[in-house]
Write an enzyme that holds these catalytic residues in place. Sequence first.
Site, PDB file in Angstrom:
ATOM      1  CG  ASP A  25       5.661 -70.201 -13.789  1.00 18.28           C
ATOM      2  OD1 ASP A  25       6.411 -71.033 -13.321  1.00 18.28           O
ATOM      3  OD2 ASP A  25       5.121 -69.078 -13.297  1.00 18.28           O
ATOM      4  CG  HIS A  42      11.026 -79.213 -14.354  1.00 16.25           C
ATOM      5  ND1 HIS A  42      10.182 -78.034 -14.706  1.00 16.25           N
ATOM      6  CD2 HIS A  42      11.695 -79.060 -13.194  1.00 16.25           C
ATOM      7  CE1 HIS A  42      10.555 -77.249 -13.471  1.00 16.25           C
ATOM      8  NE2 HIS A  42      11.349 -77.976 -12.648  1.00 16.25           N
ATOM      9  CG  LEU A 136       6.948 -73.676 -35.778  1.00 16.95           C
ATOM     10  CD1 LEU A 136       6.138 -72.223 -35.226  1.00 16.95           C
ATOM     11  CD2 LEU A 136       6.905 -74.461 -34.716  1.00 16.95           C
TER      12      LEU A 136
HETATM   13  C1  IPE Z   1       9.948 -68.056 -15.452  1.00 14.11           C
HETATM   14  O1  IPE Z   1       9.457 -68.807 -14.684  1.00 14.11           O
HETATM   15  C2  IPE Z   1      11.164 -68.836 -16.167  1.00 14.11           C
HETATM   16  C3  IPE Z   1      10.567 -69.843 -17.094  1.00 14.11           C
HETATM   17  C4  IPE Z   1       9.488 -70.320 -17.159  1.00 14.11           C
HETATM   18  C5  IPE Z   1      11.919 -70.635 -17.573  1.00 14.11           C
HETATM   19  P1  IPE Z   1       9.688 -68.531 -13.081  1.00 14.11           P
HETATM   20  O2  IPE Z   1       9.007 -69.638 -12.318  1.00 14.11           O
HETATM   21  O3  IPE Z   1      11.426 -68.803 -12.984  1.00 14.11           O
HETATM   22  O4  IPE Z   1       9.267 -67.015 -12.779  1.00 14.11           O
HETATM   23  P2  IPE Z   1       9.090 -66.392 -11.516  1.00 14.11           P
HETATM   24  O5  IPE Z   1      10.393 -66.663 -10.539  1.00 14.11           O
HETATM   25  O6  IPE Z   1       8.076 -67.020 -10.709  1.00 14.11           O
HETATM   26  O7  IPE Z   1       9.106 -65.015 -11.651  1.00 14.11           O
HETATM   27  C1  IPE Z   2       8.410 -73.508 -15.105  1.00 13.99           C
HETATM   28  O1  IPE Z   2       7.686 -74.147 -13.942  1.00 13.99           O
HETATM   29  C2  IPE Z   2       9.677 -74.011 -15.501  1.00 13.99           C
HETATM   30  C3  IPE Z   2      10.998 -73.564 -15.188  1.00 13.99           C
HETATM   31  C4  IPE Z   2      11.054 -72.286 -14.916  1.00 13.99           C
HETATM   32  C5  IPE Z   2      12.057 -74.242 -15.817  1.00 13.99           C
HETATM   33  P1  IPE Z   2       8.235 -73.972 -12.659  1.00 13.99           P
HETATM   34  O2  IPE Z   2       9.301 -74.698 -12.125  1.00 13.99           O
HETATM   35  O3  IPE Z   2       8.764 -72.682 -12.333  1.00 13.99           O
HETATM   36  O4  IPE Z   2       6.824 -74.349 -11.818  1.00 13.99           O
HETATM   37  P2  IPE Z   2       6.447 -73.681 -10.498  1.00 13.99           P
HETATM   38  O5  IPE Z   2       6.159 -72.056 -10.842  1.00 13.99           O
HETATM   39  O6  IPE Z   2       7.251 -73.948  -9.512  1.00 13.99           O
HETATM   40  O7  IPE Z   2       4.979 -74.071 -10.324  1.00 13.99           O
HETATM   41 MG    MG Z   3       7.631 -70.816 -11.627  1.00 11.23          MG
END
Ligand code: IPE
Ligand code: IPE
Ligand code: MG
Length: 262
Positions: A25, A42, A136
């Site tokens: 995240d 990303h 792995l």
């Molecule tokens: C969780 O992250 C899902 C992934 C990393 C794929 P999110 O950014 O979607 O989670 P929330 O919405 O903050 O809980």
């Molecule tokens: C995690 O990073 C990647 C996915 C959920 C695909 P985020 O896109 O949720 O990044 P933040 O939480 O907005 O910073």
């Molecule tokens: Mg996120």
Amino acid sequence: MNFSSSTREVLEVRDVPRHIAIIMDGNGRWARQRHLPRVAGHGRGVETVREITRTCVRRGVEYLTLFAFSSENWRRPAEEVSLLRQLFLAALEQEIEKLNANGIRLRVIGDLAPFGQRIVEMAARAEANTAANRRLTLTICANYGGRWDLLQAVSRMVQRFPDQHEGFTEEQLAPFLALSYAPEPDLFIRTGGEQRISNFVLWQLAYTELFFTRTLWPDFDAKALDEAIGWYRERERRFGRTSDQVLAAGGGGADKGARKVG
Ligand code: IPE
Ligand code: IPE
Ligand code: MG
């Protein structure tokens, strides 16, 4: 099959976690801090996946499970969903050789159909092409949700035992869970500062050690992973027992014996 459950038995504890599960995240915030579009975050996140996978191989981790797209991420803007889909497809097309060169078996879990036929096919091909690798097992969770997993597993279990209406056991359920081939995660990591599970692996996190860090996923490197593994080593994994029992049994954590409980 090789069934071992943290609620049915005390699991073996090793120095290095056998299975690490990560919620990657913070990509969006990493990009925003640099005045870049979220998708740039990303893109950098994919680089981190490479570095962390490599490091896990070197440290002797056997299973690495990464949350790439949740069943709730469809709520994001269509443009971002489309870009995430493209990044996933590109990785499936381009990384297979490298996975083979490093002895990495790829598994993709989640309901892939909504991503379209091409991704379904590429994922199946990538899994088949890496199936013999043993160093792995890298699992990518795409359109995965912990609740989806439990429901699909229960549905298939009930179909498998049509004459049974009660008294189902963990042993009966286990083969139908999407991660049935892996031991339960020893260490869970969530980057990006949030302290929640966000519908990631639910059943198998029952006794997993939970590590949360504010580091954003694109900044999470080998050193950060080593810190998490170091923290894991300090945990006393009691699985319901008392600390004295753990010590008498030779320690529930990695530095067996010499542990005090705070
Ligand atoms: C969780 O992250 C899902 C992934 C990393 C794929 P999110 O950014 O979607 O989670 P929330 O919405 O903050 O809980
Ligand atoms: C995690 O990073 C990647 C996915 C959920 C695909 P985020 O896109 O949720 O990044 P933040 O939480 O907005 O910073
Ligand atoms: Mg996120």
